[in-house]
Scaffold this motif. Structure first.
Motif, PDB file in Angstrom:
ATOM      1  N   TRP A  36       0.975  -1.011   0.029  1.00 24.26           N
ATOM      2  CA  TRP A  36      -0.024  -0.126   0.142  1.00 24.26           C
ATOM      3  C   TRP A  36       0.869   1.115  -0.054  1.00 24.26           C
ATOM      4  CZ3 TRP A  36      -5.421  -0.158   0.338  1.00 24.26           C
ATOM      5  CH2 TRP A  36      -6.302  -1.444   0.258  1.00 24.26           C
ATOM      6  N   LYS A  37       0.461   2.218  -0.663  1.00 25.36           N
ATOM      7  CA  LYS A  37       1.335   3.492  -0.862  1.00 25.36           C
ATOM      8  C   LYS A  37       0.381   4.469  -0.293  1.00 25.36           C
ATOM      9  CE  LYS A  37       0.990   3.839  -5.761  1.00 25.36           C
ATOM     10  NZ  LYS A  37       1.257   3.896  -6.847  1.00 25.36           N
ATOM     11  N   LYS A  38       1.014   5.601   0.401  1.00 22.15           N
ATOM     12  CA  LYS A  38       0.417   6.813   0.802  1.00 22.15           C
ATOM     13  C   LYS A  38       0.490   7.764  -0.185  1.00 22.15           C
ATOM     14  CE  LYS A  38       2.027   8.702   4.845  1.00 22.15           C
ATOM     15  NZ  LYS A  38       2.204   9.620   5.982  1.00 22.15           N
ATOM     16  N   GLU A  39      -0.696   8.438  -0.455  1.00 23.75           N
ATOM     17  CA  GLU A  39      -0.681   9.482  -1.521  1.00 23.75           C
ATOM     18  C   GLU A  39      -1.535  10.509  -0.864  1.00 23.75           C
ATOM     19  OE1 GLU A  39      -2.382   8.166  -5.368  1.00 23.75           O
ATOM     20  OE2 GLU A  39      -0.640   6.662  -5.547  1.00 23.75           O
ATOM     21  N   GLU A  78      -4.965  12.585   2.876  1.00 22.80           N
ATOM     22  CA  GLU A  78      -4.176  11.547   2.883  1.00 22.80           C
ATOM     23  C   GLU A  78      -4.946  10.205   2.507  1.00 22.80           C
ATOM     24  OE1 GLU A  78      -2.547   8.534   6.316  1.00 22.80           O
ATOM     25  OE2 GLU A  78      -1.992  10.722   6.651  1.00 22.80           O
ATOM     26  N   TRP A  97      -4.556   6.183   1.353  1.00 20.92           N
ATOM     27  CA  TRP A  97      -3.620   4.760   1.011  1.00 20.92           C
ATOM     28  C   TRP A  97      -4.182   3.918   0.102  1.00 20.92           C
ATOM     29  CZ3 TRP A  97       0.631   3.812   3.843  1.00 20.92           C
ATOM     30  CH2 TRP A  97       1.248   4.638   4.805  1.00 20.92           C
ATOM     31  N   GLN A 133      -8.767   1.693  -1.639  1.00 19.11           N
ATOM     32  CA  GLN A 133      -8.367   2.750  -0.742  1.00 19.11           C
ATOM     33  C   GLN A 133      -8.704   2.743   0.745  1.00 19.11           C
ATOM     34  OE1 GLN A 133      -9.697   5.914  -3.085  1.00 19.11           O
ATOM     35  NE2 GLN A 133      -8.386   5.621  -4.710  1.00 19.11           N
ATOM     36  N   TYR A 174      -8.798   5.243   3.690  1.00 22.44           N
ATOM     37  CA  TYR A 174      -9.187   6.961   3.867  1.00 22.44           C
ATOM     38  C   TYR A 174      -9.303   7.302   5.143  1.00 22.44           C
ATOM     39  CZ  TYR A 174     -11.203  11.616   3.401  1.00 22.44           C
ATOM     40  OH  TYR A 174     -11.669  12.977   3.646  1.00 22.44           O
ATOM     41  N   ILE A 178      -1.109  -1.040   8.160  1.00 26.21           N
ATOM     42  CA  ILE A 178      -0.564  -0.198   6.965  1.00 26.21           C
ATOM     43  C   ILE A 178      -0.654   1.180   7.434  1.00 26.21           C
ATOM     44  CG2 ILE A 178      -1.551   0.488   4.760  1.00 26.21           C
ATOM     45  CD1 ILE A 178      -2.811  -2.312   4.523  1.00 26.21           C
ATOM     46  N   ILE A 179      -1.643   1.766   8.001  1.00 22.15           N
ATOM     47  CA  ILE A 179      -1.764   3.286   8.429  1.00 22.15           C
ATOM     48  C   ILE A 179      -1.353   3.572   9.700  1.00 22.15           C
ATOM     49  CG2 ILE A 179      -3.522   3.374   6.600  1.00 22.15           C
ATOM     50  CD1 ILE A 179      -5.452   3.950   8.854  1.00 22.15           C
TER      51      ILE A 179
END
Length: 184
Positions: free
Chosen positions: A61-64, A70, A72, A81, A83, A161-162
């Motif tokens: 997973w990537k943070k954008e 924010e 993921w 995603q 959120y 992940i977050i």
């Protein structure tokens, strides 16, 4: 006479050719239907919470940041995603009082597929927002509140992940500091 044999041969050849073509048509139609059914089943299953959980465990997973928010995103399928929503109300329970900063807030975290929320989880920011973890479950034993995290829960999978743990380095470190039991 030769013309009769020629016509009979052509008729038999035509019937034989038609029979082979018809059998191939039936088989290819059946195979094509199976392929379409499998793709349809895969598509239906891939838009479920169960598949979301699969991606939580089996995708990077990537943070954008989209419009300063924010988000993921699963690398295997960017329509999935995570959120983290806006800060909600202040929050306080016995497990949150162990930290130097008493700034503790509730957050809604949304799991989205194609930008449609399919699940809402509650996370808590602790210690001046240096820690971000799911709200633990609570059970009452002998009139005393006991808190626990199920390590196989959806909230913990999202937290891997977050989540933020500050100096505690992991959910286990936060659990130890907060006196939260970890169960499997």
């Amino acid at each position: 006479m030769a013309i009769i044999f020629l016509l009979i041969g052509a008729a038999i050849g035509g019937l034989f050719s038609w029979y082979i073509t018809h059998q191939y048509y039936k088989k290819s139609t059946k195979d094509l239907k199976e392929i379409i059914d499998n793709f349809s089943k895969d598509l239906q299953e891939s838009n479920t919470l169960k598949y979301f959980e699969f991606l939580l465990e089996n995708s990077k997973w990537k943070k954008e940041f989209i419009e300063h928010e924010e988000i993921w995103v699963a690398e295997k399928n960017n329509t999935f995603q995570i959120y983290p929503g806006k800060r909600g109300s202040e929050f306080g329970e016995g497990w949150t009082t162990m930290y130097p900063s008493q700034e503790t807030y509730r957050y809604s975290v949304y799991l989205k597929i194609n930008n449609t929320p399919i699940k809402e989880l509650t996370f808590i920011s602790l210690d001046g927002s240096r820690i971000f973890v799911p709200i633990p479950d609570k059970k009452i034993i002998n009139e005393k509140a006991c808190y626990f995290w199920n390590m196989n829960s959806l909230g913990i999978k999202v937290c891997k992940i977050i989540g933020h743990y500050y100096i505690h380095k992991s959910i286990a470190g936060v659990a130890e500091m907060s006196k939260i039991e970890l169960i499997n």
